[in-house]
Design a protein around this motif. Structure first.
Motif, PDB file in Angstrom:
ATOM      1  N   ALA A   1       0.785  -0.965   0.125  1.00 44.53           N
ATOM      2  CA  ALA A   1       0.018  -0.072  -0.013  1.00 44.53           C
ATOM      3  C   ALA A   1       0.868   1.136   0.042  1.00 44.53           C
ATOM      4  O   ALA A   1       0.590   2.238  -0.750  1.00 44.53           O
ATOM      5  CB  ALA A   1      -0.892  -0.020   1.107  1.00 44.53           C
ATOM      6  N   MET A   2       1.822   1.253   0.834  1.00 41.28           N
ATOM      7  CA  MET A   2       2.852   2.239   0.856  1.00 41.28           C
ATOM      8  C   MET A   2       3.678   2.635  -0.671  1.00 41.28           C
ATOM      9  O   MET A   2       3.703   3.864  -0.900  1.00 41.28           O
ATOM     10  CB  MET A   2       3.931   2.284   1.763  1.00 41.28           C
ATOM     11  N   GLU A   3       4.197   1.483  -1.133  1.00 41.36           N
ATOM     12  CA  GLU A   3       4.883   1.672  -2.257  1.00 41.36           C
ATOM     13  C   GLU A   3       3.731   2.032  -3.464  1.00 41.36           C
ATOM     14  O   GLU A   3       4.208   2.958  -4.283  1.00 41.36           O
ATOM     15  CB  GLU A   3       5.227   0.525  -2.693  1.00 41.36           C
ATOM     16  N   ALA A   4       2.720   1.788  -3.464  1.00 44.15           N
ATOM     17  CA  ALA A   4       1.546   2.133  -4.543  1.00 44.15           C
ATOM     18  C   ALA A   4       1.084   3.450  -4.171  1.00 44.15           C
ATOM     19  O   ALA A   4       0.420   3.975  -4.930  1.00 44.15           O
ATOM     20  CB  ALA A   4       0.643   1.260  -4.596  1.00 44.15           C
ATOM     21  N   GLY A   5       1.361   4.123  -2.774  1.00 41.26           N
ATOM     22  CA  GLY A   5       0.850   5.491  -2.600  1.00 41.26           C
ATOM     23  C   GLY A   5      -0.702   5.316  -2.365  1.00 41.26           C
ATOM     24  O   GLY A   5      -1.375   6.428  -2.410  1.00 41.26           O
ATOM     25  N   VAL A   6      -1.339   4.172  -1.676  1.00 42.77           N
ATOM     26  CA  VAL A   6      -2.642   4.195  -1.577  1.00 42.77           C
ATOM     27  C   VAL A   6      -2.742   4.229   0.054  1.00 42.77           C
ATOM     28  O   VAL A   6      -2.294   3.414   0.602  1.00 42.77           O
ATOM     29  CB  VAL A   6      -3.300   2.780  -1.997  1.00 42.77           C
ATOM     30  N   ILE A   7      -3.797   5.191   0.275  1.00 50.16           N
ATOM     31  CA  ILE A   7      -3.724   5.262   1.986  1.00 50.16           C
ATOM     32  C   ILE A   7      -5.281   5.215   2.292  1.00 50.16           C
ATOM     33  O   ILE A   7      -6.210   5.040   1.222  1.00 50.16           O
ATOM     34  CB  ILE A   7      -3.514   6.635   2.211  1.00 50.16           C
ATOM     35  N   GLY A   8      -5.828   4.709   3.270  1.00 50.62           N
ATOM     36  CA  GLY A   8      -7.002   4.642   4.038  1.00 50.62           C
ATOM     37  C   GLY A   8      -7.475   3.465   3.790  1.00 50.62           C
ATOM     38  O   GLY A   8      -9.019   3.193   3.616  1.00 50.62           O
ATOM     39  N   LEU A   9      -6.756   2.344   3.596  1.00 51.89           N
ATOM     40  CA  LEU A   9      -7.339   1.204   3.273  1.00 51.89           C
ATOM     41  C   LEU A   9      -7.895   0.152   4.533  1.00 51.89           C
ATOM     42  O   LEU A   9      -7.194   0.566   5.585  1.00 51.89           O
ATOM     43  CB  LEU A   9      -6.522   0.376   2.626  1.00 51.89           C
ATOM     44  N   HIS A  10      -8.753  -0.622   4.673  1.00 46.42           N
ATOM     45  CA  HIS A  10      -9.241  -1.135   5.911  1.00 46.42           C
ATOM     46  C   HIS A  10      -7.955  -2.204   6.078  1.00 46.42           C
ATOM     47  O   HIS A  10      -7.452  -2.975   5.470  1.00 46.42           O
ATOM     48  CB  HIS A  10     -10.573  -1.967   5.635  1.00 46.42           C
ATOM     49  N   PRO A  11      -7.868  -2.587   7.547  1.00 44.36           N
ATOM     50  CA  PRO A  11      -6.932  -3.477   8.081  1.00 44.36           C
ATOM     51  C   PRO A  11      -7.107  -4.822   7.453  1.00 44.36           C
ATOM     52  O   PRO A  11      -6.055  -5.565   7.041  1.00 44.36           O
ATOM     53  CB  PRO A  11      -6.993  -3.518   9.373  1.00 44.36           C
ATOM     54  N   ASP A  12      -8.194  -5.106   7.205  1.00 47.12           N
ATOM     55  CA  ASP A  12      -8.643  -6.675   6.505  1.00 47.12           C
ATOM     56  C   ASP A  12      -8.125  -6.659   5.328  1.00 47.12           C
ATOM     57  O   ASP A  12      -7.551  -7.670   4.589  1.00 47.12           O
ATOM     58  CB  ASP A  12     -10.089  -6.876   6.769  1.00 47.12           C
ATOM     59  N   ILE A  13      -8.441  -5.498   4.337  1.00 48.20           N
ATOM     60  CA  ILE A  13      -7.847  -5.282   2.702  1.00 48.20           C
ATOM     61  C   ILE A  13      -6.393  -5.542   2.869  1.00 48.20           C
ATOM     62  O   ILE A  13      -5.725  -5.847   1.891  1.00 48.20           O
ATOM     63  CB  ILE A  13      -8.506  -4.295   2.425  1.00 48.20           C
ATOM     64  N   ILE A  14      -5.899  -4.814   3.916  1.00 52.47           N
ATOM     65  CA  ILE A  14      -4.086  -4.772   3.915  1.00 52.47           C
ATOM     66  C   ILE A  14      -3.772  -6.374   3.930  1.00 52.47           C
ATOM     67  O   ILE A  14      -2.705  -6.576   3.495  1.00 52.47           O
ATOM     68  CB  ILE A  14      -3.758  -3.738   5.356  1.00 52.47           C
ATOM     69  N   VAL A  15      -4.477  -7.082   4.999  1.00 59.32           N
ATOM     70  CA  VAL A  15      -4.184  -8.204   5.243  1.00 59.32           C
ATOM     71  C   VAL A  15      -4.184  -9.255   3.850  1.00 59.32           C
ATOM     72  O   VAL A  15      -3.371 -10.006   3.463  1.00 59.32           O
ATOM     73  CB  VAL A  15      -4.798  -8.979   6.319  1.00 59.32           C
ATOM     74  N   LEU A  16      -5.353  -9.029   3.149  1.00 54.51           N
ATOM     75  CA  LEU A  16      -5.608  -9.735   1.983  1.00 54.51           C
ATOM     76  C   LEU A  16      -4.475  -9.383   0.701  1.00 54.51           C
ATOM     77  O   LEU A  16      -4.083 -10.139   0.040  1.00 54.51           O
ATOM     78  CB  LEU A  16      -6.867  -9.434   1.383  1.00 54.51           C
ATOM     79  N   LEU A  17      -4.288  -8.034   0.981  1.00 57.96           N
ATOM     80  CA  LEU A  17      -3.034  -7.616  -0.015  1.00 57.96           C
ATOM     81  C   LEU A  17      -1.851  -8.312   0.235  1.00 57.96           C
ATOM     82  O   LEU A  17      -0.966  -8.968  -0.640  1.00 57.96           O
ATOM     83  CB  LEU A  17      -2.857  -6.150  -0.081  1.00 57.96           C
TER      84      LEU A  17
END
Length: 513
Positions: free
Chosen positions: A300-316
């Motif tokens: 998410a940081m590398e793509a510059g995307v902010i405000g993602l839900h923690p569950d979506i972070i885990v799926l990524l």
């Protein structure tokens, strides 16, 4: 009485004196006036004399100036006459030179006329000889000129039929390229700026062992250790004759990673028994969850995307252990995000929506092993659950054209996904088929006479052929390239196109001793 007489005498005297004074003064005034008039006359006479002198002097000076001017004019006239005479001489000389050149040109014209007549005579003679040769060739070949021409044209037409079709196809392609020039410029610019690494992962992992004795300890008494590890992780351990290595096999990359981490911990610890195996598997699961979260945050940081839900972070993060046709899905998602962002910036669209949709477009692949449905349907369901932006959801839903794209950003996701998946090296090809295709390509090139060496390069997208210069001329190279390309088209199946590149060179080597 005397007094009165005295007064009277005084008055009479006074009057007489006054009258005499007046007369005397008048005489004096008249004399002065006469003198003044005389003086004036004298002055006038002197002035007249001076004027005459001045007039004479001015006339004399004017005459001198006229004489001097006349002398200067005479000198100038003489000089001009000299210049005119010199110019006349030069003109006369030039006229003589022109006459000489005209005479020379007339001589040359006569010579050329003579040569022209000779050439015309020779041309007539050559035409006569040519006609004789044509008649002799017709007699030997048994064909007239028209018949030979007809046969030759038929042969050429047969040979170039396929070439004409290819040319028409090429022209059509060029027309499409011209029509899509701006789009291709944006896409190529995005590809140049985004260069992601692709790794080919398989369904097996290999764990190195310190020695072959460790294999027996991993198996355990009556195989209890290996059975415990297989039951807890849901994978298969293959212990064969491979020296100092154990193969972990399983379709689920997360389970395979847990098994690999657990086995490495057990090997380092040295104590291998069912209880220890269970402990290590639990530790590996906890560590893997932390790694998955870190990978999701990193992506998410590398793509510059902010405000993602923690569950979506885990799926990524789980996408790091998911592959599609040998292409790592997380790396693919990052690449699609970067490509979409670059193209959106070039086209003046919203880069934030583009990068967000590009990163999340394959989020469903993190759960498609555990849930029913396509990864697009699963991804859309997940994004709706966590109330993601409608534009992002539409881009994810339309990236395989399951639904119509409602925004230009969604169209960019389709293009970026196709670019990332289709460029050379992105997805794995079966090794045997790949090697066989390269060998076939080189064999086709080597089958032509005059080929010295051939090399299949650029992952089979180009065949570079070095010909023998003493057998193949520059003119023959054009025909050979066309023949090789036709044979490749007829005998091989391949994606895209293959460039046939012929090289002809002559080298001379000597040594200075």
């Amino acid at each position: 009485m005397n007094l009165i007489i005295n007064i009277a005498v005084f008055l009479i005297s006074a009057i007489i004196f006054l009258f005499v004074g007046i007369i005397v003064r008048k005489k004096i005034a008249e004399s002065k006036m006469q003198g003044a008039e005389n003086e004036a006359k004298r002055i006038v006479e002197l002035a007249k004399k001076d004027a005459e002198n001045i007039k004479k002097e001015e006339i004399f000076k004017a005459k001198e100036e006229i004489i001097n001017t006349r002398k200067e004019l005479d000198l100038e006239i003489k000089e001009r006459r000299g210049e005119v005479q010199a110019q006349e001489k030069r003109i006369i000389q030039k006229e003589e030179n022109v006459e000489k050149r005209i005479s020379i040109l007339e001589n040359k014209e006569q010579q050329l006329s003579s040569k022209r007549k000779d050439l015309e005579n020779k041309e007539v003679e050559i035409q006569r000889l040519y006609d004789n040769e044509i008649e002799e060739l017709q007699r030997i070949a048994g064909l007239t000129v028209e018949e030979a021409k007809s046969q030759l044209l038929d042969e050429v037409e047969r040979q170039i039929t396929s070439e004409k079709a290819a040319l028409v196809k090429e022209l059509e392609g060029k027309a499409k390229e011209t029509a899509q020039k701006n789009a291709k410029e944006v896409i190529s610019y995005a590809i140049q700026k985004c260069a992601a690494d692709h790794t080919s992962e398989t369904t097996v992992s290999i764990v190195p062992l310190p020695n072959d004795e460790m294999k027996g300890r991993i198996i355990g008494r009556e195989g209890r250790n290996i059975k415990t590890l297989e039951i807890l992780t849901g994978i298969d351990l293959i212990i064969d004759d491979t020296p100092e290595a154990v193969v972990i096999s399983g379709f689920d990359p997360l389970r395979r990673e847990i098994a690999r981490m657990s086995l490495e911990k057990l090997i380092n610890d040295g104590r291998i028994h069912p209880a220890k195996i269970e402990e290590m598997v639990e530790k590996s699961k906890e560590e893997l969850q932390a790694i998955i979260k870190e990978e999701g945050e990193r992506a998410a940081m590398e793509a510059g995307v902010i405000g993602l839900h923690p569950d979506i972070i885990v799926l990524l993060g789980k996408l790091k252990y998911r592959t599609s046709y040998g292409q790592n899905v997380l790396n693919h998602s990052l690449e699609v995000s970067n490509l979409a962002r670059i193209m959106a910036e070039e086209l003046g669209l919203d880069p934030k929506i583009a990068r967000r949709a590009g990163l999340l477009h394959d989020i469903g692949k993190a759960l498609d092993y555990d849930m029913e449905g396509t990864h697009v349907e699963i991804g859309v369901e997940i994004l709706k659950k966590y109330k993601e932006n409608d534009m992002v959801i539409n881009a994810v839903q339309a990236h395989h054209e399951d639904v119509e794209a409602k925004t230009l950003e969604a169209v960019l996701i389709q293009a970026a996904d196709a670019i990332s998946a289709s460029r050379p090296g992105a997805r794995r090809e079966t090794l045997e088929a790949y090697i066989k295709r390269l060998e076939s390509l080189e064999n086709i090139a080597d089958s032509f006479e005059g080929v010295d060496k051939s090399f299949a390069i650029q992952a089979g997208r180009e065949i570079r052929i070095i010909v023998k210069p003493e057998k193949i001329s520059d003119e023959k190279m054009v025909l050979m390239a066309r023949d090789i390309a036709q044979k490749v088209e007829n005998e091989m199946e391949y994606p895209g196109q293959i460039k046939v590149n012929l090289i002809r060179e002559t080298r001379t080597i000597d040594y200075a001793k």
